[in-house]
Design a protein around this motif. Sequence first.
Motif, PDB file in Angstrom:
ATOM      1  N   LEU A 126       0.841  -1.196   0.000  1.00 18.08           N
ATOM      2  CA  LEU A 126       0.000   0.000   0.000  1.00 18.08           C
ATOM      3  C   LEU A 126       0.875   1.244   0.000  1.00 18.08           C
ATOM      4  O   LEU A 126       1.956   1.262   0.598  1.00 18.08           O
ATOM      5  CB  LEU A 126      -0.902   0.026   1.240  1.00 18.08           C
ATOM      6  CG  LEU A 126      -1.864  -1.151   1.436  1.00 18.08           C
ATOM      7  CD1 LEU A 126      -2.614  -0.990   2.759  1.00 18.08           C
ATOM      8  CD2 LEU A 126      -2.833  -1.268   0.274  1.00 18.08           C
ATOM      9  N   THR A 127       0.396   2.282  -0.646  1.00 16.17           N
ATOM     10  CA  THR A 127       1.041   3.588  -0.539  1.00 16.17           C
ATOM     11  C   THR A 127       0.545   4.235   0.745  1.00 16.17           C
ATOM     12  O   THR A 127      -0.654   4.530   0.875  1.00 16.17           O
ATOM     13  CB  THR A 127       0.699   4.474  -1.748  1.00 16.17           C
ATOM     14  OG1 THR A 127       1.158   3.836  -2.937  1.00 16.17           O
ATOM     15  CG2 THR A 127       1.351   5.837  -1.615  1.00 16.17           C
ATOM     16  N   PHE A 128       1.438   4.421   1.682  1.00 16.53           N
ATOM     17  CA  PHE A 128       1.063   4.917   3.013  1.00 16.53           C
ATOM     18  C   PHE A 128       1.708   6.276   3.221  1.00 16.53           C
ATOM     19  O   PHE A 128       2.934   6.395   3.278  1.00 16.53           O
ATOM     20  CB  PHE A 128       1.529   3.920   4.078  1.00 16.53           C
ATOM     21  CG  PHE A 128       1.089   4.258   5.473  1.00 16.53           C
ATOM     22  CD1 PHE A 128      -0.214   4.663   5.739  1.00 16.53           C
ATOM     23  CD2 PHE A 128       1.971   4.145   6.539  1.00 16.53           C
ATOM     24  CE1 PHE A 128      -0.619   4.960   7.027  1.00 16.53           C
ATOM     25  CE2 PHE A 128       1.580   4.436   7.836  1.00 16.53           C
ATOM     26  CZ  PHE A 128       0.276   4.837   8.082  1.00 16.53           C
ATOM     27  N   THR A 129       0.888   7.321   3.342  1.00 11.70           N
ATOM     28  CA  THR A 129       1.420   8.678   3.470  1.00 11.70           C
ATOM     29  C   THR A 129       0.890   9.340   4.739  1.00 11.70           C
ATOM     30  O   THR A 129      -0.206   9.018   5.218  1.00 11.70           O
ATOM     31  CB  THR A 129       1.047   9.548   2.258  1.00 11.70           C
ATOM     32  OG1 THR A 129      -0.386   9.634   2.159  1.00 11.70           O
ATOM     33  CG2 THR A 129       1.613   8.948   0.970  1.00 11.70           C
ATOM     34  N   THR A 130       1.682  10.272   5.239  1.00 12.05           N
ATOM     35  CA  THR A 130       1.278  11.051   6.413  1.00 12.05           C
ATOM     36  C   THR A 130       1.599  12.520   6.160  1.00 12.05           C
ATOM     37  O   THR A 130       2.557  12.846   5.459  1.00 12.05           O
ATOM     38  CB  THR A 130       2.011  10.585   7.691  1.00 12.05           C
ATOM     39  OG1 THR A 130       3.416  10.771   7.514  1.00 12.05           O
ATOM     40  CG2 THR A 130       1.715   9.130   7.990  1.00 12.05           C
ATOM     41  N   ALA A 131       0.800  13.390   6.756  1.00  9.56           N
ATOM     42  CA  ALA A 131       1.039  14.840   6.666  1.00  9.56           C
ATOM     43  C   ALA A 131       0.469  15.480   7.921  1.00  9.56           C
ATOM     44  O   ALA A 131      -0.750  15.520   8.109  1.00  9.56           O
ATOM     45  CB  ALA A 131       0.385  15.430   5.422  1.00  9.56           C
ATOM     46  N   PHE A 132       1.370  15.966   8.781  1.00  4.68           N
ATOM     47  CA  PHE A 132       0.957  16.569  10.045  1.00  4.68           C
ATOM     48  C   PHE A 132       1.401  18.025  10.089  1.00  4.68           C
ATOM     49  O   PHE A 132       2.521  18.344   9.681  1.00  4.68           O
ATOM     50  CB  PHE A 132       1.569  15.825  11.232  1.00  4.68           C
ATOM     51  CG  PHE A 132       1.321  14.338  11.231  1.00  4.68           C
ATOM     52  CD1 PHE A 132       0.115  13.832  10.800  1.00  4.68           C
ATOM     53  CD2 PHE A 132       2.304  13.459  11.655  1.00  4.68           C
ATOM     54  CE1 PHE A 132      -0.126  12.471  10.781  1.00  4.68           C
ATOM     55  CE2 PHE A 132       2.084  12.097  11.651  1.00  4.68           C
ATOM     56  CZ  PHE A 132       0.869  11.594  11.211  1.00  4.68           C
TER      57      PHE A 132
END
Length: 205
Positions: free
Chosen positions: A25-31
């Motif tokens: 899976l393409t797993f992205t985060t942005a905080f």
Amino acid sequence: TPVDLTALLVGLCDVARPEADRRDLTFTTAFAPDLGVAPVDAHHLERALANLLANAIKFTPDRGCVSVTASRGSDSVTIAVADTGIGIPADEQRQMFTRFSRATTATRRQIPGTGLGLSIAQTIVEQHGGTITLVSHEGEGTVLTVTLPVTTHLARPQPPQPEQAQPEQAQPEQAQPEQAPPKQPQPAADQSARRRDEGVSRPGS
């Protein structure tokens, strides 16, 4: 106890990432850089958010996408867990927060589950003064959004300030007592004349 929300989310995503990688899976985060702190029970909040993240990964087919984002408002934080998974039929979405409820899109595919994850997450979030909402499209994916109140931004340590040199204060001059001028010695002749004068002025001499 106030909890650093950024650190909590980073930790949760670090735990979930290996399973996402295994599923390709393409797993992205942005905080946001400073989500602040929230007066929450860290263990319970982790459990709630972990349920959302586990569902997003579980219900997304291989090579799909899962993302976790977090933004800061004036007095709240919004956390969104989104996926490109199997989705939930529109007429079933209202009951998804009821205990033991499962979407037919999951049962038809025989994806294992108890139907408790969203119910537990909602209970925990609401106990902390927050809200949780669900938006889903069958066959396209789901977005679960959690909003939590926050108390303040994290205090950033300030570098020590150099001490400012204080200008020296001029000391007031002390008044010196006036000295009486020393007596000048009189010449011997003057002293003799004065004694003669004193002798003349005495009566009966």
